[in-house]
Each structure stands twice: as C-alpha cells, then as structure tokens.
Design an enzyme around this catalytic site. Structure first.
Site, mmCIF file in Angstrom:
data_model
loop_
_atom_site.group_PDB
_atom_site.id
_atom_site.type_symbol
_atom_site.label_atom_id
_atom_site.label_comp_id
_atom_site.label_asym_id
_atom_site.label_seq_id
_atom_site.Cartn_x
_atom_site.Cartn_y
_atom_site.Cartn_z
ATOM 1 N N CYS A 1 4.788 5.272 9.463
ATOM 2 C CA CYS A 1 5.713 6.256 9.616
ATOM 3 C C CYS A 1 6.754 6.255 10.780
ATOM 4 O O CYS A 1 8.109 6.343 10.576
ATOM 5 C CB CYS A 1 5.631 7.801 9.260
ATOM 6 S SG CYS A 1 4.225 8.274 10.843
ATOM 7 N N HIS B 1 3.004 13.019 11.515
ATOM 8 C CA HIS B 1 3.938 12.424 10.578
ATOM 9 C C HIS B 1 5.594 12.529 10.821
ATOM 10 O O HIS B 1 5.734 13.696 11.200
ATOM 11 C CB HIS B 1 3.391 12.725 8.995
ATOM 12 C CG HIS B 1 4.094 11.758 8.312
ATOM 13 N ND1 HIS B 1 3.676 10.632 7.914
ATOM 14 C CD2 HIS B 1 4.964 12.016 7.103
ATOM 15 C CE1 HIS B 1 4.419 9.902 6.876
ATOM 16 N NE2 HIS B 1 5.178 10.806 6.198
ATOM 17 N N HIS C 1 10.162 8.413 4.100
ATOM 18 C CA HIS C 1 9.221 8.144 5.215
ATOM 19 C C HIS C 1 8.247 6.794 4.848
ATOM 20 O O HIS C 1 8.408 6.554 3.327
ATOM 21 C CB HIS C 1 8.545 9.404 5.317
ATOM 22 C CG HIS C 1 7.779 10.003 4.069
ATOM 23 N ND1 HIS C 1 6.514 10.017 3.855
ATOM 24 C CD2 HIS C 1 8.332 10.115 2.961
ATOM 25 C CE1 HIS C 1 6.207 10.654 2.644
ATOM 26 N NE2 HIS C 1 7.171 10.660 2.247
#
Length: 219
Positions: free
Chosen positions: A122, A174, A190
């Site tokens: 990510c 994340h 993402h």
C-alpha cells in the site's frame, strides 16, 4: 515461232548464270557470315556498355507533420485526446496527474515491500506514484500519516491520502489516495493484500470500520 523460242531460251540462260553468280553472296547462317568476314560478334565490354543501367530514384524525404484539428469555426484545436481535463475548479492538476499515474497500476498484484509494477504494497504504491513528481513521501503508511495536515470530511479532495488501522489498535497500517469525492461517498485507490491495486469506497463496511484519518500533502 522458233525465233521466239530461241529468245526465251537465251533469256533463261542469262538469268541462271546471274543466280549462280549471285548465289555465292547469299548468307544463310552466322557461321557463313563470320567466314566471309562480314560479321563479328560484339565484345562483352561493348555489350555491357550498351545496356543502360537505370539510375536509382532519389528517396523522397517525407516530412511528418503533426495532425492538426480545427473546429467548426476553422479555429485550431490544441487539445489532445490524452489531456487531463479539470472539471472541478477545486481539483488540482497535480492531483489529477497523481490519480492518473496510480490508476495505470490497476490490477497489479500486491507484494510486500514492492514499489514497482512487479508488485506494490500500500505505501509502496503511494511512494512510487508521488516520487514521479519529485515528491518524496516516507516509506511506511505509519510515517506517511505524520506528514501534511489532517482534514475534515467537508474538506476531502482528490489527491489526499487516506489512512486505515487494519490491524486494530491505534497504529496506522494502510494507506490509499482519494480519487473521487461524490457527496458523502469517498473513493480511493490503494493496493490491497487480497486483490492488489484497486479502487474502493469508504462506504464498504471493512474500510468504514478501519478508517482512521485523511491527510493533505498537496496544498
């Protein structure tokens, strides 16, 4: 009558002698002509010289001109098909470029520590995307959440970084980038561990539950 016959015989004899006399000059083959000295084969050099070699045509230089389009009023159109169009005056050109470049990686698999099209994690996707525009972000999602400034939901814009706590607790784990704000729906690009580079919605239960914050790094 006899006088006429004698005349005809005389004429016939004269004609026969003429044919015999002339028959020695009749050439019926090339070999005879060579023997009589009235023919000589052409030399190889002369034969080659007699053949005209066609001169190669000069290559025509082609000048490649860019295609030019004109509108109905005969005004030159400077817009290209791949131009990024800013529809909302609140959107920035750099944000659109970042989204465009990140979207080029849609479908690329997830790879821990990856920052190339062989695979992204990510933060690797965000790091490599911003790096193309000489913007160096920290390498981890946790560190990325410490830069820029946090923004409220009413301020969310394309190009903002969106963070999640996917492991529980308070630590950021994340990150993605907002690609669209449509009313109360926020979409972001993402790299997910299961599906790789995708676009998701903050309305999805998993991301709504793990959502942490939005930071603006582009002012």
């Amino acid at each position: 009558m006899r006088a006429l016959q004698k005349t005809l015989i005389f004429i016939f004899l004269i004609a026969a002698q003429f044919v015999v006399a002339q028959s020695g000059k009749i050439v019926v083959s090339k070999e005879q002509a060579i023997k009589k000295g009235i023919y000589s084969p052409p030399s190889t050099e002369n034969a080659i010289a007699s053949i005209e070699t066609p001169k190669p045509e000069k290559e025509k230089k082609q000048s490649i001109k860019p295609k030019q389009k004109k509108d109905k009023n005969n005004i030159l159109v400077t817009k290209n098909d791949d131009d990024i169009i800013i529809l909302n005056e609140n959107d920035s050109y750099i944000a659109e470029q970042l989204i465009y470049n990140a979207s080029y990686n849609l479908g690329i698999k997830y790879r821990s520590g990856g920052t190339t099209r062989e695979g992204f994690d990510c933060s690797g996707l965000m790091y490599s995307t911003f790096k193309k525009f000489d913007i160096t972000l920290p390498r981890s999602s946790y560190e990325m959440a410490l830069i820029g400034r946090k923004v409220e939901p009413s301020e969310y814009k394309k190009g903002d970084l969106i963070f999640f706590r996917t492991f529980g607790g308070s630590r950021i784990s994340h990150v993605g980038m907002i690609t669209e704000v449509n009313g109360d729906e926020v979409k972001f690009i993402h790299s997910s561990t299961q599906l790789g580079v995708i676009v998701s919605s903050l309305k999805e239960p998993y991301y709504l539950r793990t959502f942490a914050q939005v930071n603006r790094v582009l002012e």
